[in-house]
Design a protein around this motif. Structure first.
Motif, short mmCIF file in Angstrom:
data_model
loop_
_atom_site.label_atom_id
_atom_site.label_comp_id
_atom_site.label_asym_id
_atom_site.label_seq_id
_atom_site.Cartn_x
_atom_site.Cartn_y
_atom_site.Cartn_z
N TRP A 74 32.98 17.87 16.32
CA TRP A 74 33.68 16.83 15.56
C TRP A 74 35.12 16.74 16.04
O TRP A 74 35.81 17.76 16.19
CB TRP A 74 33.65 17.16 14.06
CG TRP A 74 34.24 16.08 13.24
CD1 TRP A 74 33.61 14.96 12.78
CD2 TRP A 74 35.58 15.99 12.76
NE1 TRP A 74 34.47 14.19 12.05
CE2 TRP A 74 35.70 14.79 12.03
CE3 TRP A 74 36.71 16.79 12.91
CZ2 TRP A 74 36.88 14.38 11.45
CZ3 TRP A 74 37.90 16.39 12.32
CH2 TRP A 74 37.98 15.20 11.59
N TYR B 27 39.22 16.46 8.35
CA TYR B 27 37.82 16.33 7.99
C TYR B 27 37.65 16.34 6.48
O TYR B 27 36.91 15.54 5.91
CB TYR B 27 36.99 17.45 8.64
CG TYR B 27 35.52 17.35 8.34
CD1 TYR B 27 34.69 16.54 9.11
CD2 TYR B 27 34.96 18.03 7.26
CE1 TYR B 27 33.33 16.43 8.83
CE2 TYR B 27 33.61 17.93 6.97
CZ TYR B 27 32.81 17.13 7.76
OH TYR B 27 31.47 17.01 7.46
N GLU C 186 28.14 18.65 11.47
CA GLU C 186 28.77 18.02 12.64
C GLU C 186 28.75 18.97 13.83
O GLU C 186 28.88 20.19 13.67
CB GLU C 186 30.25 17.68 12.36
CG GLU C 186 30.48 16.75 11.20
CD GLU C 186 30.19 15.30 11.50
OE1 GLU C 186 29.97 14.95 12.68
OE2 GLU C 186 30.17 14.50 10.55
#
Length: 126
Positions: free
Chosen positions: A41, A91, A38
């Motif tokens: 993010w 996450y 990512e």
């Protein structure tokens, strides 16, 4: 003059400089064999500049750019570390092992010459 147009140009310059520093960091991790998952993010807890996965470890990386490596490293604040930890937790809730995943919090610093230093485990605990 420090009018709105000047502030916009300065903001754009800072944004582009930050993007270039993130690209430098991503290239450095790529050379180490890490997979970029990512870029920038964003979760409810905040933003994480770069997230990598390498050898079973999720690496959450904050990137700082300044005239010198020391100056860049000094720009990481405690409140920012807390936001990154909160975002990382969010996450991880979407990963197979969740909160049991192995993680590392790195700081990548880039100076005005493009020199990169990666500080592993820069803020695991605070």
């Amino acid at each position: 003059p420090a009018g709105p147009a000047h502030r916009r140009r300065r903001g754009l310059s800072a944004y582009l400089s930050g993007c270039a520093a993130e690209e430098t960091a991503a290239t450095g991790y790529d050379r180490r064999g890490a997979d970029l998952l990512e870029t920038r993010w964003r979760g409810k807890g905040g933003e994480i500049d770069l997230i990598f996965y390498q050898d079973g470890i999720y690496i959450f990386c904050e990137v700082k750019k300044a005239a010198s490596v020391d100056e860049a490293a000094g720009r990481l604040r405690r409140s920012q570390m807390q936001r990154i930890h909160a975002a990382a937790s969010e996450y991880l809730s979407h990963t197979p092992d969740g909160q049991l995943s192995e993680v590392r919090f790195d700081l990548a610093v880039v100076d005005d010459t493009g020199h990169l230093e990666i500080i592993e485990n820069a803020f695991g605990h605070f």
